[in-house]
Design a protein around this motif. Structure first.
Motif, PDB file in Angstrom:
ATOM      1  N   LEU A 143       7.137 -14.995  31.987  1.00 51.22           N
ATOM      2  CA  LEU A 143       7.679 -14.123  33.017  1.00 51.22           C
ATOM      3  C   LEU A 143       7.336 -12.668  32.718  1.00 51.22           C
ATOM      4  N   ALA A 144       7.358 -12.318  31.422  1.00 53.49           N
ATOM      5  CA  ALA A 144       7.076 -10.937  31.012  1.00 53.49           C
ATOM      6  C   ALA A 144       6.787 -10.909  29.526  1.00 53.49           C
ATOM      7  N   LEU A 145       6.313  -9.734  29.076  1.00 50.50           N
ATOM      8  CA  LEU A 145       6.014  -9.481  27.666  1.00 50.50           C
ATOM      9  C   LEU A 145       6.743  -8.217  27.232  1.00 50.50           C
ATOM     10  N   ALA A 146       7.060  -8.154  25.937  1.00 50.14           N
ATOM     11  CA  ALA A 146       7.607  -6.924  25.370  1.00 50.14           C
ATOM     12  C   ALA A 146       7.222  -6.861  23.907  1.00 50.14           C
ATOM     13  N   GLY A 147       6.945  -5.664  23.413  1.00 52.74           N
ATOM     14  CA  GLY A 147       6.599  -5.483  22.013  1.00 52.74           C
ATOM     15  C   GLY A 147       7.425  -4.375  21.404  1.00 52.74           C
ATOM     16  N   HIS A 148       7.855  -4.577  20.180  1.00 55.35           N
ATOM     17  CA  HIS A 148       8.691  -3.588  19.501  1.00 55.35           C
ATOM     18  C   HIS A 148       7.804  -2.542  18.836  1.00 55.35           C
ATOM     19  N   SER A 149       7.877  -1.301  19.321  1.00 59.07           N
ATOM     20  CA  SER A 149       7.117  -0.196  18.753  1.00 59.07           C
ATOM     21  C   SER A 149       5.622  -0.511  18.780  1.00 59.07           C
ATOM     22  N   LEU A 150       4.989  -0.652  17.620  1.00 62.67           N
ATOM     23  CA  LEU A 150       3.586  -1.052  17.552  1.00 62.67           C
ATOM     24  C   LEU A 150       3.301  -2.276  18.414  1.00 62.67           C
ATOM     25  N   GLY A 151       4.251  -3.195  18.487  1.00 66.24           N
ATOM     26  CA  GLY A 151       4.064  -4.434  19.236  1.00 66.24           C
ATOM     27  C   GLY A 151       3.790  -4.235  20.713  1.00 66.24           C
ATOM     28  N   GLU A 152       4.123  -3.048  21.236  1.00 60.54           N
ATOM     29  CA  GLU A 152       3.832  -2.767  22.643  1.00 60.54           C
ATOM     30  C   GLU A 152       2.321  -2.799  22.902  1.00 60.54           C
ATOM     31  N   TYR A 153       1.529  -2.385  21.916  1.00 63.03           N
ATOM     32  CA  TYR A 153       0.074  -2.447  22.050  1.00 63.03           C
ATOM     33  C   TYR A 153      -0.394  -3.898  22.094  1.00 63.03           C
ATOM     34  N   SER A 154       0.184  -4.752  21.249  1.00 58.56           N
ATOM     35  CA  SER A 154      -0.163  -6.171  21.259  1.00 58.56           C
ATOM     36  C   SER A 154       0.152  -6.781  22.623  1.00 58.56           C
ATOM     37  N   ALA A 155       1.314  -6.422  23.190  1.00 59.02           N
ATOM     38  CA  ALA A 155       1.701  -6.938  24.501  1.00 59.02           C
ATOM     39  C   ALA A 155       0.703  -6.508  25.571  1.00 59.02           C
ATOM     40  N   LEU A 156       0.233  -5.270  25.498  1.00 62.10           N
ATOM     41  CA  LEU A 156      -0.717  -4.772  26.495  1.00 62.10           C
ATOM     42  C   LEU A 156      -2.084  -5.443  26.351  1.00 62.10           C
ATOM     43  N   VAL A 157      -2.465  -5.792  25.125  1.00 60.75           N
ATOM     44  CA  VAL A 157      -3.695  -6.572  24.944  1.00 60.75           C
ATOM     45  C   VAL A 157      -3.527  -7.952  25.574  1.00 60.75           C
ATOM     46  N   ALA A 158      -2.394  -8.595  25.314  1.00 58.33           N
ATOM     47  CA  ALA A 158      -2.139  -9.921  25.884  1.00 58.33           C
ATOM     48  C   ALA A 158      -2.141  -9.886  27.408  1.00 58.33           C
ATOM     49  N   ALA A 159      -1.674  -8.778  27.983  1.00 59.15           N
ATOM     50  CA  ALA A 159      -1.625  -8.621  29.436  1.00 59.15           C
ATOM     51  C   ALA A 159      -2.950  -8.154  30.032  1.00 59.15           C
ATOM     52  N   GLU A 160      -3.966  -8.008  29.171  1.00 56.96           N
ATOM     53  CA  GLU A 160      -5.308  -7.565  29.575  1.00 56.96           C
ATOM     54  C   GLU A 160      -5.296  -6.166  30.176  1.00 56.96           C
ATOM     55  N   SER A 161      -4.404  -5.338  29.664  1.00 53.97           N
ATOM     56  CA  SER A 161      -4.334  -3.941  30.085  1.00 53.97           C
ATOM     57  C   SER A 161      -5.226  -3.058  29.214  1.00 53.97           C
ATOM     58  N   ILE A 162      -5.268  -3.364  27.910  1.00 52.59           N
ATOM     59  CA  ILE A 162      -6.113  -2.650  26.943  1.00 52.59           C
ATOM     60  C   ILE A 162      -6.927  -3.697  26.192  1.00 52.59           C
ATOM     61  N   SER A 163      -8.200  -3.413  25.938  1.00 48.24           N
ATOM     62  CA  SER A 163      -9.022  -4.374  25.195  1.00 48.24           C
ATOM     63  C   SER A 163      -8.566  -4.440  23.737  1.00 48.24           C
ATOM     64  N   PHE A 164      -8.816  -5.579  23.118  1.00 45.82           N
ATOM     65  CA  PHE A 164      -8.446  -5.769  21.710  1.00 45.82           C
ATOM     66  C   PHE A 164      -9.110  -4.710  20.834  1.00 45.82           C
ATOM     67  N   ALA A 165     -10.395  -4.462  21.062  1.00 44.22           N
ATOM     68  CA  ALA A 165     -11.122  -3.487  20.234  1.00 44.22           C
ATOM     69  C   ALA A 165     -10.538  -2.093  20.386  1.00 44.22           C
ATOM     70  N   ASP A 166     -10.262  -1.680  21.618  1.00 43.20           N
ATOM     71  CA  ASP A 166      -9.677  -0.350  21.841  1.00 43.20           C
ATOM     72  C   ASP A 166      -8.297  -0.249  21.210  1.00 43.20           C
ATOM     73  N   ALA A 167      -7.503  -1.301  21.331  1.00 40.14           N
ATOM     74  CA  ALA A 167      -6.155  -1.278  20.759  1.00 40.14           C
ATOM     75  C   ALA A 167      -6.209  -1.179  19.241  1.00 40.14           C
ATOM     76  N   LEU A 168      -7.147  -1.882  18.607  1.00 41.56           N
ATOM     77  CA  LEU A 168      -7.290  -1.779  17.153  1.00 41.56           C
ATOM     78  C   LEU A 168      -7.565  -0.350  16.729  1.00 41.56           C
ATOM     79  N   ARG A 169      -8.497   0.304  17.428  1.00 46.12           N
ATOM     80  CA  ARG A 169      -8.832   1.692  17.078  1.00 46.12           C
ATOM     81  C   ARG A 169      -7.639   2.620  17.335  1.00 46.12           C
TER      82      ARG A 169
END
Length: 317
Positions: free
Chosen positions: A89-115
């Protein structure tokens, strides 16, 4: 999706890392090793080896911890996607985890999020020199009482709520003299317990405002898409679709409190009954247990819980 099977994925933040994390799951899910290898290539150093064998002191350096945890969370998400068609239904990430959630949602690429998160860790560590600040958990007081306790500090150093984690658990950020005062006086002022947490940087407070401004510059140069699955942001427990609003929320998150309790309550209010922690550790499922009665909890690092979640949500679209 029937309400009985409404589920959300939660992505952990700093503190959930450990040497050898996801080792058990990696034995059955090829996506784990593949994702670590991809992260190592993007970052230009052996992140996979650091996660597998340490040393712990190196993994715990903020600039390494953040990409390591992002890679771990994305690895588990990919392993799940390879096995399940169940859409959360939805995703949520705690602090840093928000970036992981956005990668999972295909909002930010994995490579860009790592950098981004490696830079985020570097900016955080540079903002407050080692030993000059940190964080402490206050247990047994409600949010307002913790804010009043911080306001009672008689010195001039900063002391402020940073993570609203669950009812009765708030993590406070501050400069070292203020934290020392809190540890010495918190119980006498009503807290059941006050304890330092393993963060050398006082995150989500005004001390990181300059770091947030520098992070905003990097975010401005990063491609961001509208998420394909709603992501609740730490800033206000609300989802966003506009890329510029997502960038602004990620920058602001660095120096404003994490509204995790509100995020969990918002998801529960939408009918979420199954909560899947996507990454190493069981911190977030533990917080949900304290916040939501009758929650069905799955820490996906555990192969048995991974399989149980697959079985429970089998065939859910």
């Amino acid at each position: 999706m029937s309400e009985a099977h409404a589920h959300a994925f939660l992505f952990p933040g700093q503190g959930s890392q450990s040497v050898g994390m996801l080792q058990a799951l990696a034995g059955t899910q090829p996506a784990i090793a593949e994702t670590y290898a991809e992260a190592s290539e993007v970052l230009g150093f052996d992140l996979a080896g650091l996660v597998r064998a340490g040393p712990k002191e190196e993994l715990d350096r903020t600039e390494n911890t953040q990409p390591a945890l992002l890679a771990a969370a994305v690895a588990v998400w990919r392993a799940w996607q390879a096995r399940s068609g169940a859409r959360p239904l939805a995703l949520a990430g705690h602090s840093l985890g928000e970036y992981s959630a956005l990668v999972a949602a295909e909002s930010i690429s994995f490579a860009d999020a790592l950098r981004l998160v490696r830079l985020r860790g570097q900016l955080m560590q540079a903002a407050v020199p080692e030993g000059q600040g940190g964080m402490a958990a206050v247990i047994g007081l409600d949010d307002e009482a913790v804010a009043r306790l911080c306001a009672e500090y008689p010195g001039h150093e900063l002391l402020t709520p940073a993570n609203y984690n669950s009812p009765g658990q708030v993590v406070v950020a501050g400069e070292t003299p203020a934290l020392d005062w809190l540890l010495a006086n918190g119980k006498a002022k009503g807290a059941r317990m006050v304890m330092r947490v393993g963060m050398s940087v006082p995150s989500h407070c005004a001390l990181l405002k300059d770091a947030a401004a520098q992070l905003a510059e990097a975010l401005a140069a990063t491609a961001v898409q509208a998420p394909k699955i709603p992501v609740l942001h730490n800033l206000d427990a609300a989802p966003r679709q506009d890329p510029q609003e997502i960038r602004a929320a990620l920058a602001a998150q660095l120096h404003q409190p994490v509204q995790w309790t509100r995020s969990i309550q918002a998801l529960a209010g939408q009918g979420v009954g199954h909560w899947l922690e996507c990454g190493p550790g069981k911190v977030l499922t533990g917080l949900v247990k304290r916040s939501v009665d009758g929650a069905r909890l799955y820490a996906l690092e555990d192969p048995a819980q991974f399989d149980a979640a697959l079985q429970t949500l089998k065939g859910v679209n």
